[in-house]
Design a protein around this motif. Structure first.
Motif, PDB file in Angstrom:
ATOM      1  N   ALA A  26       0.819  -1.213   0.000  1.00  0.00           N
ATOM      2  CA  ALA A  26       0.000   0.000   0.000  1.00  0.00           C
ATOM      3  C   ALA A  26       0.856   1.267   0.000  1.00  0.00           C
ATOM      4  O   ALA A  26       0.517   2.255  -0.669  1.00  0.00           O
ATOM      5  N   GLU A  27       1.940   1.214   0.718  1.00  0.00           N
ATOM      6  CA  GLU A  27       2.807   2.394   0.818  1.00  0.00           C
ATOM      7  C   GLU A  27       3.388   2.764  -0.557  1.00  0.00           C
ATOM      8  O   GLU A  27       3.463   3.945  -0.912  1.00  0.00           O
ATOM      9  N   GLU A  28       3.777   1.746  -1.300  1.00  0.00           N
ATOM     10  CA  GLU A  28       4.317   1.990  -2.639  1.00  0.00           C
ATOM     11  C   GLU A  28       3.236   2.549  -3.564  1.00  0.00           C
ATOM     12  O   GLU A  28       3.490   3.491  -4.332  1.00  0.00           O
ATOM     13  N   ASP A  29       2.053   1.961  -3.473  1.00  0.00           N
ATOM     14  CA  ASP A  29       0.937   2.450  -4.281  1.00  0.00           C
ATOM     15  C   ASP A  29       0.701   3.935  -4.000  1.00  0.00           C
ATOM     16  O   ASP A  29       0.520   4.734  -4.909  1.00  0.00           O
ATOM     17  N   HIS A  30       0.703   4.258  -2.723  1.00  0.00           N
ATOM     18  CA  HIS A  30       0.454   5.630  -2.306  1.00  0.00           C
ATOM     19  C   HIS A  30       1.500   6.572  -2.902  1.00  0.00           C
ATOM     20  O   HIS A  30       1.165   7.626  -3.449  1.00  0.00           O
ATOM     21  N   LYS A  31       2.749   6.167  -2.836  1.00  0.00           N
ATOM     22  CA  LYS A  31       3.832   6.989  -3.381  1.00  0.00           C
ATOM     23  C   LYS A  31       3.660   7.191  -4.877  1.00  0.00           C
ATOM     24  O   LYS A  31       3.871   8.288  -5.393  1.00  0.00           O
ATOM     25  N   LEU A  32       3.279   6.121  -5.547  1.00  0.00           N
ATOM     26  CA  LEU A  32       3.114   6.195  -6.997  1.00  0.00           C
ATOM     27  C   LEU A  32       1.938   7.108  -7.364  1.00  0.00           C
ATOM     28  O   LEU A  32       2.038   7.935  -8.282  1.00  0.00           O
ATOM     29  N   ILE A  33       0.852   6.958  -6.635  1.00  0.00           N
ATOM     30  CA  ILE A  33      -0.319   7.800  -6.898  1.00  0.00           C
ATOM     31  C   ILE A  33       0.034   9.277  -6.704  1.00  0.00           C
ATOM     32  O   ILE A  33      -0.306  10.131  -7.537  1.00  0.00           O
ATOM     33  N   GLU A  34       0.747   9.553  -5.627  1.00  0.00           N
ATOM     34  CA  GLU A  34       1.162  10.929  -5.342  1.00  0.00           C
ATOM     35  C   GLU A  34       2.057  11.467  -6.458  1.00  0.00           C
ATOM     36  O   GLU A  34       1.910  12.611  -6.889  1.00  0.00           O
ATOM     37  N   TYR A  35       2.939  10.615  -6.920  1.00  0.00           N
ATOM     38  CA  TYR A  35       3.853  11.020  -7.989  1.00  0.00           C
ATOM     39  C   TYR A  35       3.063  11.405  -9.243  1.00  0.00           C
ATOM     40  O   TYR A  35       3.316  12.447  -9.853  1.00  0.00           O
ATOM     41  N   VAL A  36       2.091  10.537  -9.629  1.00  0.00           N
ATOM     42  CA  VAL A  36       1.333  10.803 -10.852  1.00  0.00           C
ATOM     43  C   VAL A  36       0.470  12.060 -10.684  1.00  0.00           C
ATOM     44  O   VAL A  36       0.320  12.833 -11.624  1.00  0.00           O
ATOM     45  N   LYS A  37      -0.050  12.255  -9.485  1.00  0.00           N
ATOM     46  CA  LYS A  37      -0.839  13.463  -9.219  1.00  0.00           C
ATOM     47  C   LYS A  37      -0.013  14.714  -9.490  1.00  0.00           C
ATOM     48  O   LYS A  37      -0.490  15.686 -10.053  1.00  0.00           O
ATOM     49  N   LEU A  38       1.220  14.665  -9.053  1.00  0.00           N
ATOM     50  CA  LEU A  38       2.097  15.833  -9.165  1.00  0.00           C
ATOM     51  C   LEU A  38       2.716  15.994 -10.553  1.00  0.00           C
ATOM     52  O   LEU A  38       2.797  17.091 -11.088  1.00  0.00           O
ATOM     53  N   HIS A  39       3.142  14.883 -11.125  1.00  0.00           N
ATOM     54  CA  HIS A  39       3.932  14.969 -12.359  1.00  0.00           C
ATOM     55  C   HIS A  39       3.241  14.403 -13.590  1.00  0.00           C
ATOM     56  O   HIS A  39       3.770  14.521 -14.693  1.00  0.00           O
ATOM     57  N   GLY A  40       2.100  13.771 -13.395  1.00  0.00           N
ATOM     58  CA  GLY A  40       1.408  13.170 -14.524  1.00  0.00           C
ATOM     59  C   GLY A  40       2.045  11.858 -14.940  1.00  0.00           C
ATOM     60  O   GLY A  40       3.078  11.468 -14.391  1.00  0.00           O
ATOM     61  N   GLU A  41       1.384  11.203 -15.918  1.00  0.00           N
ATOM     62  CA  GLU A  41       1.914   9.923 -16.392  1.00  0.00           C
ATOM     63  C   GLU A  41       3.146  10.158 -17.258  1.00  0.00           C
ATOM     64  O   GLU A  41       3.289  11.218 -17.851  1.00  0.00           O
ATOM     65  N   GLY A  42       3.981   9.144 -17.351  1.00  0.00           N
ATOM     66  CA  GLY A  42       5.190   9.248 -18.163  1.00  0.00           C
ATOM     67  C   GLY A  42       6.408   9.476 -17.300  1.00  0.00           C
ATOM     68  O   GLY A  42       6.312   9.628 -16.082  1.00  0.00           O
ATOM     69  N   ARG A  43       7.562   9.495 -17.945  1.00  0.00           N
ATOM     70  CA  ARG A  43       8.859   9.645 -17.260  1.00  0.00           C
ATOM     71  C   ARG A  43       8.950   8.676 -16.094  1.00  0.00           C
ATOM     72  O   ARG A  43       9.306   9.051 -14.973  1.00  0.00           O
ATOM     73  N   ASN A  45      10.902   6.332 -15.387  1.00  0.00           N
ATOM     74  CA  ASN A  45      12.211   6.029 -14.791  1.00  0.00           C
ATOM     75  C   ASN A  45      12.633   7.039 -13.727  1.00  0.00           C
ATOM     76  O   ASN A  45      13.544   6.770 -12.949  1.00  0.00           O
ATOM     77  N   SER A  46      11.962   8.177 -13.712  1.00  0.00           N
ATOM     78  CA  SER A  46      12.328   9.156 -12.679  1.00  0.00           C
ATOM     79  C   SER A  46      11.483   8.995 -11.417  1.00  0.00           C
ATOM     80  O   SER A  46      11.687   9.702 -10.434  1.00  0.00           O
ATOM     81  N   VAL A  47      10.554   8.052 -11.459  1.00  0.00           N
ATOM     82  CA  VAL A  47       9.685   7.834 -10.296  1.00  0.00           C
ATOM     83  C   VAL A  47      10.514   7.450  -9.070  1.00  0.00           C
ATOM     84  O   VAL A  47      10.325   7.987  -7.981  1.00  0.00           O
ATOM     85  N   CYS A  48      11.441   6.544  -9.294  1.00  0.00           N
ATOM     86  CA  CYS A  48      12.243   6.067  -8.150  1.00  0.00           C
ATOM     87  C   CYS A  48      12.986   7.223  -7.502  1.00  0.00           C
ATOM     88  O   CYS A  48      13.055   7.324  -6.276  1.00  0.00           O
ATOM     89  N   ARG A  49      13.518   8.106  -8.348  1.00  0.00           N
ATOM     90  CA  ARG A  49      14.326   9.221  -7.848  1.00  0.00           C
ATOM     91  C   ARG A  49      13.433  10.246  -7.142  1.00  0.00           C
ATOM     92  O   ARG A  49      13.734  10.694  -6.026  1.00  0.00           O
ATOM     93  N   ILE A  50      12.309  10.578  -7.779  1.00  0.00           N
ATOM     94  CA  ILE A  50      11.457  11.639  -7.240  1.00  0.00           C
ATOM     95  C   ILE A  50      10.560  11.138  -6.112  1.00  0.00           C
ATOM     96  O   ILE A  50      10.413  11.782  -5.074  1.00  0.00           O
TER      97      ILE A  50
END
Length: 253
Positions: A26-43, A45-50
């Motif tokens: 769940a924690e990973e899902d949450h991080k990913l959802i937050e990432y897409v909310k902020l940066h949108g889909e795509g890129r 490979n930068s998810v891990c870094r950001i």
DNA sequence: AAGCTAGTCAACCGCGTTGTA
DNA sequence: GTACAACGCGGTTGACTAGCT
């Protein structure tokens, strides 16, 4: 205790070359959802870094596309959707992503899994099989008809040109209308003459396993059976959209 | 209750395509 | 024109579950 710690204790999330693998927590899902909310889909490979996820880009994309996307439909496929899948598979073969585009909220992975578990096993004997075959046959006949019409029109036009060059009076007649037909490809090959050529040569010149050209039913049986003969060995061709060789998994593929 | 089997589905893998430097 | 990275797609795998014996 964090989800990550718990998962590690349970033996999930194998670390391979710095990347976590296996089921998402769940924690990973949450991080990913937050990432897409902020940066949108795509890129991806930068998810891990950001986002601070120990997942590679591929894994993130897959998780988002197949599971986390907000527009995904959950639950069983409806009979309507099932029908669409059968019909589109008859037309497109294993182009799951193409099929998925016609089913909003459904993923290619979902459709692929569904097909494998619900249809594949009963393909040969089932009603769906006959249906799909009938559909292909109809499409082929339509295509042939269209082709004939086009040829006729072309011939008429050519004849007119020949006659008009020798008969001045004809020049006064209105020119042959340019028929701009809106041809919807009944099968993907129509966009590629090579493939049409393949099919035509198959029918006109025969094919080692095509017994009787005059016997339409036999042709259809032979064409359909190519699925089994060549399908497995040509999966890579089915995958790529390379125009150089047709995939025999379906005559209209 | 325990063991086995088949079905389901999330996730991974490999490969082709596309975009970019 | 080429090399590389990112992305997308289809096939396959493996964990989990439900049903059966």
């Amino acid at each position: 205790m964090s989800w990550e710690m718990m998962a590690q204790q349970l033996g999930w999330g194998i670390i391979d070359e710095g990347w976590r693998k296996g089921p998402w927590i769940a924690e990973e899902d949450h991080k990913l959802i937050e990432y897409v909310k902020l940066h949108g889909e795509g890129r991806w490979n930068s998810v891990c870094r950001i986002a601070g996820l120990k997942r590679n880009g591929k894994s993130c994309r897959l998780r988002w596309v197949n599971y986390l996307r907000p527009d995904l439909k959950k639950g069983q496929l409806t009979p309507q959707e099932e029908k669409i899948i059968v019909e589109l598979h008859a037309r497109w073969g294993n182009r799951w992503s193409t099929i998925a585009r016609s089913l909003p909220g459904r993923t290619d992975n979902e459709i692929k899994n569904y097909w494998r578990t619900h249809f594949k096993k009963k393909t040969k004997s089932s009603e769906n099989f006959s249906r799909a075959r009938l559909l292909r046959k109809q499409q082929f006949q339509q295509q042939q008809q269209l082709h004939q019409q086009q040829l006729q029109l072309q011939n008429q036009f050519d004849m007119r040109k020949i006659v008009s060059s020798s008969d001045e009076s004809l020049n006064r007649q209105p020119p042959m209308p340019l028929v701009k037909q809106n041809i919807v490809p009944a099968y993907p090959f129509s966009a590629n003459q090579e493939h049409d050529g393949f099919l035509c040569s198959l029918i006109n010149n025969g094919y080692p396993s095509v017994p009787e050209v005059s016997n339409e039913a036999n042709i259809w049986d032979a064409l359909w059976n190519l699925d089994d003969v060549h399908g497995a060995s040509n999966t890579s061709m089915a995958m790529s959209n390379k125009p150089n060789l047709p995939t025999y998994s379906a005559p209209f593929y």
